[in-house]
Scaffold this motif. Sequence first.
Motif, PDB file in Angstrom:
ATOM      1  N   ARG A 107       0.831  -1.209   0.000  1.00 46.12           N
ATOM      2  CA  ARG A 107       0.000   0.000   0.000  1.00 46.12           C
ATOM      3  C   ARG A 107       0.860   1.251   0.000  1.00 46.12           C
ATOM      4  O   ARG A 107       1.981   1.250   0.497  1.00 46.12           O
ATOM      5  CB  ARG A 107      -0.927  -0.009   1.220  1.00 46.12           C
ATOM      6  N   GLN A 108       0.315   2.326  -0.553  1.00 45.35           N
ATOM      7  CA  GLN A 108       1.046   3.592  -0.649  1.00 45.35           C
ATOM      8  C   GLN A 108       0.555   4.555   0.426  1.00 45.35           C
ATOM      9  O   GLN A 108      -0.649   4.720   0.626  1.00 45.35           O
ATOM     10  CB  GLN A 108       0.829   4.236  -2.027  1.00 45.35           C
ATOM     11  N   VAL A 109       1.492   5.185   1.104  1.00 49.14           N
ATOM     12  CA  VAL A 109       1.181   6.284   2.014  1.00 49.14           C
ATOM     13  C   VAL A 109       1.766   7.542   1.380  1.00 49.14           C
ATOM     14  O   VAL A 109       2.985   7.638   1.189  1.00 49.14           O
ATOM     15  CB  VAL A 109       1.781   6.043   3.412  1.00 49.14           C
ATOM     16  N   GLN A 110       0.885   8.455   1.006  1.00 52.25           N
ATOM     17  CA  GLN A 110       1.332   9.679   0.329  1.00 52.25           C
ATOM     18  C   GLN A 110       1.514  10.803   1.340  1.00 52.25           C
ATOM     19  O   GLN A 110       0.631  11.058   2.157  1.00 52.25           O
ATOM     20  CB  GLN A 110       0.311  10.085  -0.736  1.00 52.25           C
ATOM     21  N   VAL A 111       2.677  11.444   1.268  1.00 50.97           N
ATOM     22  CA  VAL A 111       2.977  12.576   2.153  1.00 50.97           C
ATOM     23  C   VAL A 111       3.221  13.782   1.265  1.00 50.97           C
ATOM     24  O   VAL A 111       4.087  13.754   0.383  1.00 50.97           O
ATOM     25  CB  VAL A 111       4.224  12.273   3.022  1.00 50.97           C
ATOM     26  N   ALA A 142       9.558  12.974   5.767  1.00 43.63           N
ATOM     27  CA  ALA A 142      10.132  11.753   5.184  1.00 43.63           C
ATOM     28  C   ALA A 142      11.470  11.436   5.855  1.00 43.63           C
ATOM     29  O   ALA A 142      11.752  10.280   6.205  1.00 43.63           O
ATOM     30  CB  ALA A 142      10.304  11.911   3.671  1.00 43.63           C
ATOM     31  N   GLN A 143      12.296  12.486   6.061  1.00 46.63           N
ATOM     32  CA  GLN A 143      13.603  12.256   6.688  1.00 46.63           C
ATOM     33  C   GLN A 143      13.462  11.864   8.161  1.00 46.63           C
ATOM     34  O   GLN A 143      14.189  10.995   8.654  1.00 46.63           O
ATOM     35  CB  GLN A 143      14.493  13.489   6.543  1.00 46.63           C
ATOM     36  N   ILE A 144      12.510  12.479   8.850  1.00 51.21           N
ATOM     37  CA  ILE A 144      12.291  12.138  10.263  1.00 51.21           C
ATOM     38  C   ILE A 144      11.878  10.668  10.416  1.00 51.21           C
ATOM     39  O   ILE A 144      12.225  10.004  11.396  1.00 51.21           O
ATOM     40  CB  ILE A 144      11.234  13.083  10.880  1.00 51.21           C
ATOM     41  N   LEU A 145      11.174  10.147   9.400  1.00 51.70           N
ATOM     42  CA  LEU A 145      10.640   8.780   9.491  1.00 51.70           C
ATOM     43  C   LEU A 145      11.668   7.706   9.135  1.00 51.70           C
ATOM     44  O   LEU A 145      11.409   6.522   9.351  1.00 51.70           O
ATOM     45  CB  LEU A 145       9.412   8.632   8.589  1.00 51.70           C
ATOM     46  N   ALA A 193       2.869   7.692  10.649  1.00 49.78           N
ATOM     47  CA  ALA A 193       3.243   8.954   9.994  1.00 49.78           C
ATOM     48  C   ALA A 193       2.337  10.090  10.472  1.00 49.78           C
ATOM     49  O   ALA A 193       2.804  11.206  10.734  1.00 49.78           O
ATOM     50  CB  ALA A 193       3.154   8.800   8.475  1.00 49.78           C
ATOM     51  N   LYS A 194       1.050   9.811  10.595  1.00 50.55           N
ATOM     52  CA  LYS A 194       0.114  10.855  11.052  1.00 50.55           C
ATOM     53  C   LYS A 194       0.425  11.252  12.496  1.00 50.55           C
ATOM     54  O   LYS A 194       0.372  12.436  12.849  1.00 50.55           O
ATOM     55  CB  LYS A 194      -1.337  10.365  10.932  1.00 50.55           C
ATOM     56  N   ALA A 195       0.716  10.286  13.329  1.00 46.71           N
ATOM     57  CA  ALA A 195       1.015  10.581  14.732  1.00 46.71           C
ATOM     58  C   ALA A 195       2.285  11.411  14.853  1.00 46.71           C
ATOM     59  O   ALA A 195       2.319  12.415  15.582  1.00 46.71           O
ATOM     60  CB  ALA A 195       1.150   9.273  15.525  1.00 46.71           C
ATOM     61  N   ILE A 196       3.320  11.017  14.134  1.00 47.78           N
ATOM     62  CA  ILE A 196       4.595  11.747  14.216  1.00 47.78           C
ATOM     63  C   ILE A 196       4.427  13.168  13.672  1.00 47.78           C
ATOM     64  O   ILE A 196       4.902  14.137  14.272  1.00 47.78           O
ATOM     65  CB  ILE A 196       5.695  10.992  13.436  1.00 47.78           C
ATOM     66  N   ALA A 197       3.721  13.299  12.540  1.00 44.59           N
ATOM     67  CA  ALA A 197       3.524  14.625  11.941  1.00 44.59           C
ATOM     68  C   ALA A 197       2.789  15.548  12.913  1.00 44.59           C
ATOM     69  O   ALA A 197       3.150  16.715  13.081  1.00 44.59           O
ATOM     70  CB  ALA A 197       2.759  14.506  10.623  1.00 44.59           C
ATOM     71  N   GLY A 226       4.211  18.867  14.905  1.00 37.52           N
ATOM     72  CA  GLY A 226       3.624  20.108  14.387  1.00 37.52           C
ATOM     73  C   GLY A 226       3.980  20.389  12.934  1.00 37.52           C
ATOM     74  O   GLY A 226       4.196  21.541  12.547  1.00 37.52           O
ATOM     75  N   LEU A 227       4.028  19.343  12.094  1.00 41.30           N
ATOM     76  CA  LEU A 227       4.432  19.523  10.690  1.00 41.30           C
ATOM     77  C   LEU A 227       3.213  19.783   9.803  1.00 41.30           C
ATOM     78  O   LEU A 227       2.138  19.234  10.033  1.00 41.30           O
ATOM     79  CB  LEU A 227       5.189  18.283  10.200  1.00 41.30           C
ATOM     80  N   GLU A 228       3.435  20.601   8.777  1.00 42.61           N
ATOM     81  CA  GLU A 228       2.373  20.911   7.807  1.00 42.61           C
ATOM     82  C   GLU A 228       2.442  19.928   6.644  1.00 42.61           C
ATOM     83  O   GLU A 228       3.177  20.143   5.674  1.00 42.61           O
ATOM     84  CB  GLU A 228       2.561  22.331   7.268  1.00 42.61           C
ATOM     85  N   VAL A 229       1.669  18.848   6.740  1.00 36.97           N
ATOM     86  CA  VAL A 229       1.633  17.839   5.671  1.00 36.97           C
ATOM     87  C   VAL A 229       0.232  17.245   5.574  1.00 36.97           C
ATOM     88  O   VAL A 229      -0.514  17.214   6.558  1.00 36.97           O
ATOM     89  CB  VAL A 229       2.611  16.658   5.937  1.00 36.97           C
ATOM     90  N   ASP A 230      -0.093  16.789   4.374  1.00 35.90           N
ATOM     91  CA  ASP A 230      -1.298  15.994   4.152  1.00 35.90           C
ATOM     92  C   ASP A 230      -0.853  14.560   3.964  1.00 35.90           C
ATOM     93  O   ASP A 230      -0.043  14.276   3.076  1.00 35.90           O
ATOM     94  CB  ASP A 230      -1.995  16.435   2.857  1.00 35.90           C
ATOM     95  N   ILE A 231      -1.388  13.648   4.790  1.00 34.87           N
ATOM     96  CA  ILE A 231      -1.018  12.236   4.670  1.00 34.87           C
ATOM     97  C   ILE A 231      -2.260  11.462   4.274  1.00 34.87           C
ATOM     98  O   ILE A 231      -3.256  11.454   5.007  1.00 34.87           O
ATOM     99  CB  ILE A 231      -0.433  11.704   5.993  1.00 34.87           C
ATOM    100  N   THR A 232      -2.222  10.848   3.086  1.00 33.08           N
ATOM    101  CA  THR A 232      -3.396  10.179   2.531  1.00 33.08           C
ATOM    102  C   THR A 232      -2.982   8.873   1.872  1.00 33.08           C
ATOM    103  O   THR A 232      -1.794   8.629   1.646  1.00 33.08           O
ATOM    104  CB  THR A 232      -4.051  11.058   1.444  1.00 33.08           C
TER     105      THR A 232
END
Length: 367
Positions: free
Chosen positions: A62-66, A75-78, A130-134, A138-144
């Motif tokens: 499955r794909q997780v889009q950031v 991406a680097q933090i993960l 990814a959603k929890a870490i973001a 306090g990061l500005e990202v859409d994770i879908t």
Amino acid sequence: MFSVIPSARLRPSPFLEAAMAEGLQTASVYNRMIMPGSYGDMQAEYWRLINGVSMWDVGVERQVQVKGKDAAKLAQILSPRDLSKCKIGQGKYIPMVNHSGILINDPILLKHEEDMFWFSIADSDVMFWAKAIAAERGLEVDITEPDVSPMAVQGPLAEDVVASIFGDWVRDLKYFWFHDSEVEGIPVAVQRSGWSKQGGFEIYLKDSRFGSQLWNIIKEAGLPYGIGPGSPTTAERIESGLVSCWGDTDYTTNPYEVRLGNYIDLDVPDDVIGIKALRKIHAEGPKRHQLGLILETNIPKPFRFAWEPLMSGGQVVGDMTCCSWSPRLTKNIGFALISKEFNAGDEVEVMRGDENVLAKLVELPFL
Ligand code: THG
């Protein structure tokens, strides 16, 4: 045998209908999806991968889009692999660890834009993580999760098949690099990748309505090359030394223990998850390592889900984490996750209930 109760929780891939029409016989569960296994002739499926070309429904990857302003930062933090030089159109194999340095997933990262990435994931829930870490950072990202499903075309003849569909440019793709394309109006991305060492590509379908149509396009193009259906092949991946995250690892396993140290960059910034733990593990030296096992028996592995303990001198010294008959070596082979006190050349016993089997430790990969 039993049959599967349909449920929206057990998501089918867009290729499952086509796979079932091919005579799919076995399946397992991966990322809460149905993962096709064998089509009834595992020998033929194995040799097709080694000598010809095989097509696999791997929509379970499955794909997780950031996406967004902080996408590259997240991406680097993960991942403890340095992504600073990753280019648009490039893919990278990126182990992911938790704060204790334990391996939790080993995705392929696809960089689509400076601010848009896909994590093509192995079997654990990267979306939650990814959603929890973001949110915590306090990061500005859409994770879908985008409507994207990979299909693999693997084997020495895969390049000819994929080139006959998409054009000769695919021959120039470097390992893990990818390019957007289309066939009969179906949008895809084509990447040189796949979970085997026999070479090949993955076609990421970008519109799930066209699963059967794409399957049939590849099947037809592959006919002159003897293509047939298959799936990620346990015997080949063990021969080739490919690690299965959560198959060969558990909640105590760090990347250094399973030969993934080359994908860890210890000088990434301190905010990368698990990097401090990995520096410590690296400095102290891991206590276990992964080696090959050659079993002194031709009796097939008993039907068993769990790891099998490895013994020496009456002590448990490690585990056999996978095992398969190798058609090319004509031996039973497996992976050991074993104390560093044991090395290639040593012998151990594999505990199999009543019967213990002698096994020799060897370097990986086997082939
Ligand atoms: N394809 C896609 N996504 C995936 C997988 C895949 N996600 C999950 C799972 N497989 C990830 N695991 C791996 C593990 C190893 C490799 C690919 C995916 C692999 N490794 C090579 C090796 O170990 O020799 C090369 C790695 C390198 O040197 O960069 O290919 O299969 N879409």
